[in-house]
Motif scaffolding. Structure first.
Motif, PDB file in Angstrom:
ATOM      1  N   UNK A 107      45.518  36.949  42.689  1.00 22.18           N
ATOM      2  CA  UNK A 107      46.900  36.783  43.145  1.00 22.18           C
ATOM      3  C   UNK A 107      47.436  38.064  43.757  1.00 22.18           C
ATOM      4  N   UNK A 108      47.101  39.200  43.134  1.00 22.70           N
ATOM      5  CA  UNK A 108      47.533  40.495  43.680  1.00 22.70           C
ATOM      6  C   UNK A 108      46.890  40.726  45.044  1.00 22.70           C
ATOM      7  N   UNK A 109      45.582  40.435  45.148  1.00 26.07           N
ATOM      8  CA  UNK A 109      44.890  40.572  46.436  1.00 26.07           C
ATOM      9  C   UNK A 109      45.559  39.690  47.492  1.00 26.07           C
ATOM     10  N   UNK A 110      45.864  38.447  47.089  1.00 29.44           N
ATOM     11  CA  UNK A 110      46.491  37.503  48.017  1.00 29.44           C
ATOM     12  C   UNK A 110      47.831  38.043  48.517  1.00 29.44           C
ATOM     13  N   UNK A 111      48.640  38.569  47.592  1.00 27.25           N
ATOM     14  CA  UNK A 111      49.974  39.044  47.994  1.00 27.25           C
ATOM     15  C   UNK A 111      49.879  40.295  48.869  1.00 27.25           C
ATOM     16  N   UNK A 125      48.386  28.686  41.373  1.00 24.03           N
ATOM     17  CA  UNK A 125      47.133  27.963  41.578  1.00 24.03           C
ATOM     18  C   UNK A 125      45.894  28.816  41.290  1.00 24.03           C
ATOM     19  N   UNK A 126      45.912  30.117  41.693  1.00 27.64           N
ATOM     20  CA  UNK A 126      44.769  30.993  41.409  1.00 27.64           C
ATOM     21  C   UNK A 126      44.632  31.218  39.908  1.00 27.64           C
ATOM     22  N   UNK A 127      45.737  31.414  39.243  1.00 22.15           N
ATOM     23  CA  UNK A 127      45.745  31.626  37.796  1.00 22.15           C
ATOM     24  C   UNK A 127      45.163  30.396  37.089  1.00 22.15           C
ATOM     25  N   UNK A 128      45.594  29.189  37.502  1.00 21.87           N
ATOM     26  CA  UNK A 128      45.096  27.968  36.856  1.00 21.87           C
ATOM     27  C   UNK A 128      43.602  27.776  37.102  1.00 21.87           C
ATOM     28  N   UNK A 151      42.957  36.887  33.746  1.00 18.32           N
ATOM     29  CA  UNK A 151      42.615  38.180  34.369  1.00 18.32           C
ATOM     30  C   UNK A 151      42.193  38.034  35.835  1.00 18.32           C
ATOM     31  N   UNK A 152      41.225  37.123  36.097  1.00 14.36           N
ATOM     32  CA  UNK A 152      40.740  36.972  37.475  1.00 14.36           C
ATOM     33  C   UNK A 152      41.823  36.375  38.371  1.00 14.36           C
TER      34      UNK A 152
END
Ligand code: SF4
Length: 168
Positions: A20-24, A6-9, A14-15
């Motif tokens: 997504x990395x921050x979220x994980x 969802x963040x990627x879409x 890049x953002x």
């Protein structure tokens, strides 16, 4: 992982991947995340693009060493169904595959089904016909989820038939 796509879409590659990395990391370190649980903005079937917006993918011919054709893989799955049972893949409207999905999407079921269940064949008079080889179904339910008209419903087959995957 559930927020990554969802963040990627929403924010692009890049953002989206950075967020997504921050979220994980937040999930791992603090057991919570500032994003909560994000959902996709539309169902999977609504994201299918029409033919004019896509390029066909040409796959190399299977070498039967590292790559295999679909029906060889169905054979390895040990899939069996009683031959005389009713088709467990129900079409709400049997005209949809040829009337709408074929001209608009190239009939995607013949492409996304991993077992080659759906086929477009030419009749002797040159017209197209839509065939369902339900005996090959490995019960992944992709067709139920992905059909752009939501016209296919997977139902349990009679007699407990299906894949066995003895080697797994
Ligand atoms: S459930 Fe999966 S294997 Fe069976 S017909 Fe649908 S897409 Fe093909």
């Amino acid at each position: 992982m559930r927020n990554v796509k969802p963040l990627w879409s929403r924010y692009g590659l890049p953002a989206g991947v950075a967020l997504g990395a921050l979220d994980m990391w937040c999930q791992t370190l603090f057991r919570k995340t500032p994003f909560g649980t994000l959902s996709h903005d539309k169902p999977d079937w609504a994201s299918l693009k029409p033919l004019e917006e896509v390029m066909p993918i040409t796959y190399p011919t299977p070498d039967h060493v590292l790559t295999f054709d679909r029906l060889s893989s169905v054979f390895l799955s040990g899939t069996t169904h009683a031959e005389n049972q009713p088709c467990h893949l129900k079409l709400a409207d049997p005209t949809v595959p040829l009337r709408r999905n074929l001209p608009l999407y190239g009939e995607p079921a013949r492409l996304y089904c991993p077992a080659g269940v759906y086929e477009i064949t030419k009749s002797p008079d040159g017209s197209d016909s839509f065939t369902i080889n339900s005996q090959n179904c490995v019960h992944c339910k992709t067709c139920d989820i992905k059909d752009p008209e939501q016209n296919i419903t997977w139902t349990p087959p009679e007699g407990g038939g299906g894949p066995i995957y003895a080697g797994m």
